[in-house]
Write a protein that holds these residues in place. Structure first.
Motif, PDB file in Angstrom:
ATOM      1  N   LYS A 102       0.817  -1.222   0.000  1.00  0.00           N
ATOM      2  CA  LYS A 102       0.000   0.000   0.000  1.00  0.00           C
ATOM      3  C   LYS A 102       0.845   1.264   0.000  1.00  0.00           C
ATOM      4  CE  LYS A 102      -3.896  -2.124   2.282  1.00  0.00           C
ATOM      5  NZ  LYS A 102      -4.858  -2.046   3.357  1.00  0.00           N
ATOM      6  N   THR A 103       1.979   1.226  -0.634  1.00  0.00           N
ATOM      7  CA  THR A 103       2.844   2.393  -0.704  1.00  0.00           C
ATOM      8  C   THR A 103       3.071   2.767  -2.172  1.00  0.00           C
ATOM      9  OG1 THR A 103       4.885   3.372   0.110  1.00  0.00           O
ATOM     10  CG2 THR A 103       5.029   1.131  -0.690  1.00  0.00           C
ATOM     11  N   ASP A 104       3.630   3.941  -2.384  1.00  0.00           N
ATOM     12  CA  ASP A 104       3.924   4.374  -3.745  1.00  0.00           C
ATOM     13  C   ASP A 104       5.288   5.051  -3.773  1.00  0.00           C
ATOM     14  OD1 ASP A 104       3.337   6.720  -2.438  1.00  0.00           O
ATOM     15  OD2 ASP A 104       1.740   7.330  -3.789  1.00  0.00           O
ATOM     16  N   ASP A 105       5.715   5.437  -4.983  1.00  0.00           N
ATOM     17  CA  ASP A 105       7.037   6.033  -5.151  1.00  0.00           C
ATOM     18  C   ASP A 105       7.160   7.378  -4.440  1.00  0.00           C
ATOM     19  OD1 ASP A 105       8.167   3.949  -6.694  1.00  0.00           O
ATOM     20  OD2 ASP A 105       7.062   4.657  -8.433  1.00  0.00           O
ATOM     21  N   VAL A 106       6.080   8.112  -4.340  1.00  0.00           N
ATOM     22  CA  VAL A 106       6.107   9.410  -3.648  1.00  0.00           C
ATOM     23  C   VAL A 106       6.452   9.205  -2.173  1.00  0.00           C
ATOM     24  CG1 VAL A 106       4.731  11.406  -2.968  1.00  0.00           C
ATOM     25  CG2 VAL A 106       4.490  10.450  -5.257  1.00  0.00           C
ATOM     26  N   GLU A 107       5.868   8.200  -1.560  1.00  0.00           N
ATOM     27  CA  GLU A 107       6.144   7.911  -0.155  1.00  0.00           C
ATOM     28  C   GLU A 107       7.599   7.469   0.049  1.00  0.00           C
ATOM     29  OE1 GLU A 107       3.978   5.598   3.534  1.00  0.00           O
ATOM     30  OE2 GLU A 107       3.240   5.301   1.512  1.00  0.00           O
ATOM     31  N   ILE A 108       8.122   6.713  -0.896  1.00  0.00           N
ATOM     32  CA  ILE A 108       9.525   6.285  -0.849  1.00  0.00           C
ATOM     33  C   ILE A 108      10.432   7.510  -0.923  1.00  0.00           C
ATOM     34  CG2 ILE A 108      11.330   4.979  -2.048  1.00  0.00           C
ATOM     35  CD1 ILE A 108       9.310   3.119  -0.792  1.00  0.00           C
ATOM     36  N   ARG A 109      10.155   8.420  -1.858  1.00  0.00           N
ATOM     37  CA  ARG A 109      10.970   9.636  -1.997  1.00  0.00           C
ATOM     38  C   ARG A 109      10.915  10.475  -0.727  1.00  0.00           C
ATOM     39  NH1 ARG A 109       8.677   9.785  -7.324  1.00  0.00           N
ATOM     40  NH2 ARG A 109       7.213  11.376  -6.645  1.00  0.00           N
ATOM     41  N   LYS A 110       9.743  10.597  -0.115  1.00  0.00           N
ATOM     42  CA  LYS A 110       9.604  11.376   1.119  1.00  0.00           C
ATOM     43  C   LYS A 110      10.416  10.758   2.257  1.00  0.00           C
ATOM     44  CE  LYS A 110       5.112  13.464   0.270  1.00  0.00           C
ATOM     45  NZ  LYS A 110       3.702  13.520   0.682  1.00  0.00           N
ATOM     46  N   ALA A 111      10.396   9.443   2.368  1.00  0.00           N
ATOM     47  CA  ALA A 111      11.152   8.765   3.422  1.00  0.00           C
ATOM     48  C   ALA A 111      12.652   8.984   3.235  1.00  0.00           C
ATOM     49  CB  ALA A 111      10.838   7.275   3.420  1.00  0.00           C
ATOM     50  N   LEU A 112      13.124   8.913   1.996  1.00  0.00           N
ATOM     51  CA  LEU A 112      14.547   9.130   1.730  1.00  0.00           C
ATOM     52  C   LEU A 112      14.938  10.584   1.974  1.00  0.00           C
ATOM     53  CD1 LEU A 112      14.998   6.912  -1.435  1.00  0.00           C
ATOM     54  CD2 LEU A 112      15.861   6.473   0.864  1.00  0.00           C
ATOM     55  N   GLU A 113      14.068  11.515   1.618  1.00  0.00           N
ATOM     56  CA  GLU A 113      14.345  12.934   1.867  1.00  0.00           C
ATOM     57  C   GLU A 113      14.391  13.225   3.362  1.00  0.00           C
ATOM     58  OE1 GLU A 113      15.488  16.680   1.135  1.00  0.00           O
ATOM     59  OE2 GLU A 113      15.317  15.085  -0.339  1.00  0.00           O
ATOM     60  N   THR A 114      13.494  12.624   4.130  1.00  0.00           N
ATOM     61  CA  THR A 114      13.493  12.783   5.591  1.00  0.00           C
ATOM     62  C   THR A 114      14.804  12.264   6.171  1.00  0.00           C
ATOM     63  OG1 THR A 114      11.102  12.543   5.638  1.00  0.00           O
ATOM     64  CG2 THR A 114      12.276  12.198   7.718  1.00  0.00           C
ATOM     65  N   TYR A 115      15.252  11.120   5.680  1.00  0.00           N
ATOM     66  CA  TYR A 115      16.526  10.571   6.154  1.00  0.00           C
ATOM     67  C   TYR A 115      17.688  11.504   5.816  1.00  0.00           C
ATOM     68  CZ  TYR A 115      20.764   7.858   6.314  1.00  0.00           C
ATOM     69  OH  TYR A 115      22.046   7.454   6.566  1.00  0.00           O
ATOM     70  N   ARG A 116      17.722  11.994   4.577  1.00  0.00           N
ATOM     71  CA  ARG A 116      18.809  12.898   4.178  1.00  0.00           C
ATOM     72  C   ARG A 116      18.838  14.166   5.031  1.00  0.00           C
ATOM     73  NH1 ARG A 116      16.860  11.569  -1.183  1.00  0.00           N
ATOM     74  NH2 ARG A 116      18.107   9.847  -1.935  1.00  0.00           N
ATOM     75  N   MET A 117      17.657  14.697   5.344  1.00  0.00           N
ATOM     76  CA  MET A 117      17.572  15.897   6.181  1.00  0.00           C
ATOM     77  C   MET A 117      18.063  15.607   7.600  1.00  0.00           C
ATOM     78  SD  MET A 117      16.519  18.314   4.265  1.00  0.00           S
ATOM     79  CE  MET A 117      15.825  19.572   5.288  1.00  0.00           C
TER      80      MET A 117
END
Length: 84
Positions: free
Chosen positions: A65-80
């Motif tokens: 139940k996930t999508d690519d947008v959610e994946i990008r947000k999780a990676l951006e949160t980690y980078r921040m």
């Protein structure tokens, strides 16, 4: 779980682990490597990132139940979080 590539042309790239097999993992970043076409990588060529854990994302990936947008947000949160 997040993982960083240790070898190959994508060295030091951070991905989300989508699926795991005996020798391989399937990785996605939400942009180039999407959920529909994840990157297949040997387990010995990645480094698991343990300090970042998102149980909600893990559950959503397992349930499909996930999508690519959610994946990008999780990676951006980690980078921040590591840039601070």
């Amino acid at each position: 779980m997040l993982a960083s590539s240790k070898a190959g042309h994508d060295k030091n790239t951070v991905y989300v682990i989508i699926k795991e097999e005996t020798e391989y993992v399937y990785l996605a970043d939400g942009r180039l490597k999407t959920l529909e076409k994840p990157k297949k990588k040997n387990k010995k060529h990645i480094q698991i990132i343990k300090k970042y854990s998102s149980p909600e994302l893990s559950e959503r990936i397992k349930a499909g139940k996930t999508d690519d947008v959610e994946i990008r947000k999780a990676l951006e949160t980690y980078r921040m979080s590591i840039s601070k």
